[in-house]
Design an enzyme around this catalytic site. Sequence first.
Site, PDB file in Angstrom:
ATOM      1  N   LYS A   1       0.872  -1.173   0.000  1.00 54.41           N
ATOM      2  CA  LYS A   1       0.000   0.000   0.000  1.00 54.41           C
ATOM      3  C   LYS A   1       0.908   1.222   0.000  1.00 54.41           C
ATOM      4  CE  LYS A   1      -3.993   1.717   2.617  1.00 54.41           C
ATOM      5  NZ  LYS A   1      -4.929   1.319   3.690  1.00 54.41           N
TER       6      LYS A   1
ATOM      7  N   GLY B   1      -1.030   7.884  -5.702  1.00 48.83           N
ATOM      8  CA  GLY B   1      -0.594   6.489  -5.513  1.00 48.83           C
ATOM      9  C   GLY B   1       0.297   6.267  -4.309  1.00 48.83           C
TER      10      GLY B   1
ATOM     11  N   ASP C   1     -16.302  -1.082  -0.373  1.00 47.87           N
ATOM     12  CA  ASP C   1     -14.967  -1.510  -0.829  1.00 47.87           C
ATOM     13  C   ASP C   1     -14.047  -1.758   0.351  1.00 47.87           C
ATOM     14  OD1 ASP C   1     -15.370   1.420  -0.739  1.00 47.87           O
ATOM     15  OD2 ASP C   1     -13.220   1.504  -1.091  1.00 47.87           O
ATOM     16  N   ASN C   2     -14.505  -1.444   1.551  1.00 46.15           N
ATOM     17  CA  ASN C   2     -13.690  -1.690   2.742  1.00 46.15           C
ATOM     18  C   ASN C   2     -14.277  -2.803   3.597  1.00 46.15           C
ATOM     19  OD1 ASN C   2     -11.851   0.269   2.018  1.00 46.15           O
ATOM     20  ND2 ASN C   2     -12.819   1.868   3.234  1.00 46.15           N
TER      21      ASN C   2
END
Length: 500
Positions: free
Chosen positions: A118, A131, A255-256
Amino acid sequence: MASVVAPPIAAFAFDNTYARELEGLFVPWQATKAPQPALVKLNHDLAEELGLAAQSLDATAAALLFSGNQLPPGAATIAQAYAGHQFGGFSPQLGDGRALLLGEVIDKHGRRRDIAFKGSGRTPFSRGGDGKAALGPVLREYLIGEAMHALGIPTTRALAAVTTGEVVRRERNLPGAVLTRVAASHIRIGTFQFVTARGDEALLRRLADYVIKRHYPELDGQDYLGLLRAVSERQAALIARWMLAGFIHGVMNTDNMTLSGETIDYGPCAFMDRYDPATVFSSIDQRGRYAYVNQPLIAGWNLTRLAEALLPLLGEDQERAVAQSLEVLGTFQDRYQHYWLQGMRQKLGLARVAADDLALATDFLATMQGQGVDYTQAFRRLADAAADTGPAADAGLRQLYADDAALKAWLPRWRSRLHSEPGDAAQRALAMRAVNPVYIPRNHKVEEALDAAVERGDYAPFEKLLAVLQRPFDEQPSLAAYAEPAPAHESAGYQTFCGT
Ligand code: AMP
Ligand code: MG
């Protein structure tokens, strides 16, 4: 003579089923090279569990490896695609905008685990983002994930943290960092939503089959309603564990939320100090959607999104499919409450089941509300009250209350309930102390550790706090400061920020 071939240093035995079997759900992608990677922390126990010979990995090699500068053999980095409802609004394409999956390994217990970065740079899913990850949020995820693990709560974990030598621009310039994360998988409700939104039923079936095989092998293949039921069951158990620990995730977007039932994505999360069901810490959650008390409801809402995404697999008769899904979803709050009450009984020192346990538990919580009572300390001191039968047994607990009138009315009810319990007072207190932590990641201690690391490159407070959090149930007099909430004037208005 048979020759024994030593594995190369830092060799993971990768076996990348996701990349092999789920074409269409990822993009092969490379990590951006870090200009000056430096190792901050390596999780030796976890590395060992994953079969990585970490002792033979020096800090330089580890920095190269965990920054993504030098990939281990067998790693094939991919950015995973997913969608998701964020604060209720649907985004058909999110995906790994700053993360990469290196691959999967089978750990020493035979479990398949993802290894992922990550903060490893832009990907085709980055949209407007850079990013990158900043050091503070990386250390926060490290600390909270390890704390959750030590509390026995299913979670992704941190394998390593490195700084990149790069400056990351947020509200101000911050040191860049990469977290290496280990998960049962990174498949989310949003992964299913991504496929269904594209109308790709064949891929949806492949994904569901894959998840059943990987996470629910006890199900018959193609029992997609069973999959919904099994995921709901794990989420009910998980959210109960959060609530029992006073954990607030802060950004429970679809999405978590994982299909595996692990907690994922520690962004603006924090532990509640003073008991207040409305507690919300996240600066971006202005309407309190993800407040402490809402978490079971939101989990149910998210599972409804999963049910919608699975509908195309639930048979020709879609009306029937909807009815069947609703039936499963309709049991979620009961299943959640079942797990919560089970946990509450343990916290209260009750081994037997009795009809008024729920009232006993909720009434204890009610004594705390509005009295400035620290949730974690109250349960720990209740264990002290269970150990002692003398006149001062309740003193420590009562001290936590601005006004202890309601507590004084509740304690005799609890004590009379304990009369019908097996075991003696000492045994009961021991059992209670094994489930009621002394140490949780106190918000001011987390901030202090992050601040020292980010502002002064001083990792001592981080290391100390991590060590404390790894043994949450073992009280040590020298660590008293770690058991205390911040003074009220400091914690009022405490806010956390998203881990971007
Ligand atoms: P999160 O809030 O961390 O769950 O992330 C939500 C979405 O935003 C995911 O698709 C992330 O990959 C993406 N994202 C978050 N931070 C960044 C970043 N700095 N650069 C690119 N994408 C990001
Ligand atoms: Mg996320």
